[in-house]
Design an enzyme around this catalytic site. Structure first.
Site, mmCIF file in Angstrom:
data_model
loop_
_atom_site.group_PDB
_atom_site.id
_atom_site.type_symbol
_atom_site.label_atom_id
_atom_site.label_comp_id
_atom_site.label_asym_id
_atom_site.label_seq_id
_atom_site.Cartn_x
_atom_site.Cartn_y
_atom_site.Cartn_z
ATOM 1 N N PRO A 155 0.809 -1.221 0.000
ATOM 2 C CG PRO A 155 -0.936 -1.591 1.517
ATOM 3 C CD PRO A 155 0.390 -2.136 1.090
ATOM 4 C CE1 TYR A 156 5.613 5.638 2.352
ATOM 5 C CE2 TYR A 156 7.173 4.092 1.384
ATOM 6 C CZ TYR A 156 6.882 5.352 1.854
ATOM 7 O OH TYR A 156 7.834 6.336 1.835
ATOM 8 C CB ALA A 157 5.414 0.514 -2.781
#
Length: 245
Positions: A155-157
């Protein structure tokens, strides 16, 4: 330069603090920001000539909009926006269940939607700045994991990869009055990465520079993009050459 103002989000530690200090040395009045750490922000504002401190939770849309309004009320203008504030979470990429919809929403809200909202609120002031002869400037802070299938979590990437593409789209939509670029660091020695020894080992052994970045390395690159009145729409990877391996 004494009248020009730069808002740096997430600027009480790490990359943000280094960037705020660097832009202050370059002659900008810096509007500092954090979600918490108000005492640190106020101390930094007292140290830097003409600086101010503003507290806001960028997961809150109204607070995000109010942040720009507060900076304009205090300084009367805005010439540079550095979208540095972000949030990461460490989840093994294969652990799909751990990447819950709530995690996805938080990562997108803070790392992608909030920077876009800040841009929409700052656009009129940045366009007015351009009337003085220099384009307004936005620098987003992404990540090398938005370019390669790496990073603390999917999710962050993915949220940061979205920020990279938004950078290009905004560069076309807002030019020539406003330039938009992005710096995509790899591992940086900050409080957020201090508890990730395996990543430090990776950079120490496999990157061309054999070390993670220091916050000042990234701040210097941000300052260079701010100083250049021509470059726009670029995603500048700053991972010490790890992308070469």
């Amino acid at each position: 330069m004494s009248d020009r103002v730069a808002l740096v989000t997430g600027s009480t530690s790490g990359i943000g603090a280094a960037t705020a200090r660097r832009l202050a040395r370059d002659g900008y009045k810096v509007a500092l920001h954090s979600r918490s750490s108000a005492d640190v922000g106020k101390r930094m504002a007292a140290e830097l000539a003409g600086a101010s401190y503003h507290q806001a939770d960028l997961a809150d849309e109204q607070a995000t909009r109010d942040l720009v309004a507060g900076v304009l009320k205090h300084h009367g203008r805005l010439d540079v926006l550095v979208n540095n504030a972000g949030q990461s979470i460490r989840i093994p990429h294969a652990d799909l269940k751990a990447a819950t919809p709530a995690v996805w929403r938080r990562m997108l809200d803070v790392n992608l939607i909030a920077p876009f909202v800040l841009v929409t609120e700052a656009e009129p002031a940045l366009r007015k700045s351009a009337e003085e002869g220099r384009p307004g400037c936005i620098v987003n802070i992404g990540t090398h994991a938005g370019v390669r299938p790496k990073g603390a979590s999917i999710p962050y990437a993915t949220a940061k990869a979205g920020l990279h593409h938004v950078t290009r789209l905004l560069a076309l939509a807002l030019g020539p009055a406003i330039r938009v670029n992005c710096v995509a660091p790899g591992l940086v020695e900050t409080p957020m990465t201090a508890s990730w020894p395996e990543a430090t080992e990776l950079w120490n052994t496999r990157s061309a520079m054999r070390r993670p970045a220091k916050p000042e390395d990234i701040a210097d690159l941000v300052a260079a993009l701010v100083a250049n009145d021509y470059v726009t729409g670029e995603i500048v990877i700053a991972d010490g050459g790890l992308n070469l391996t």
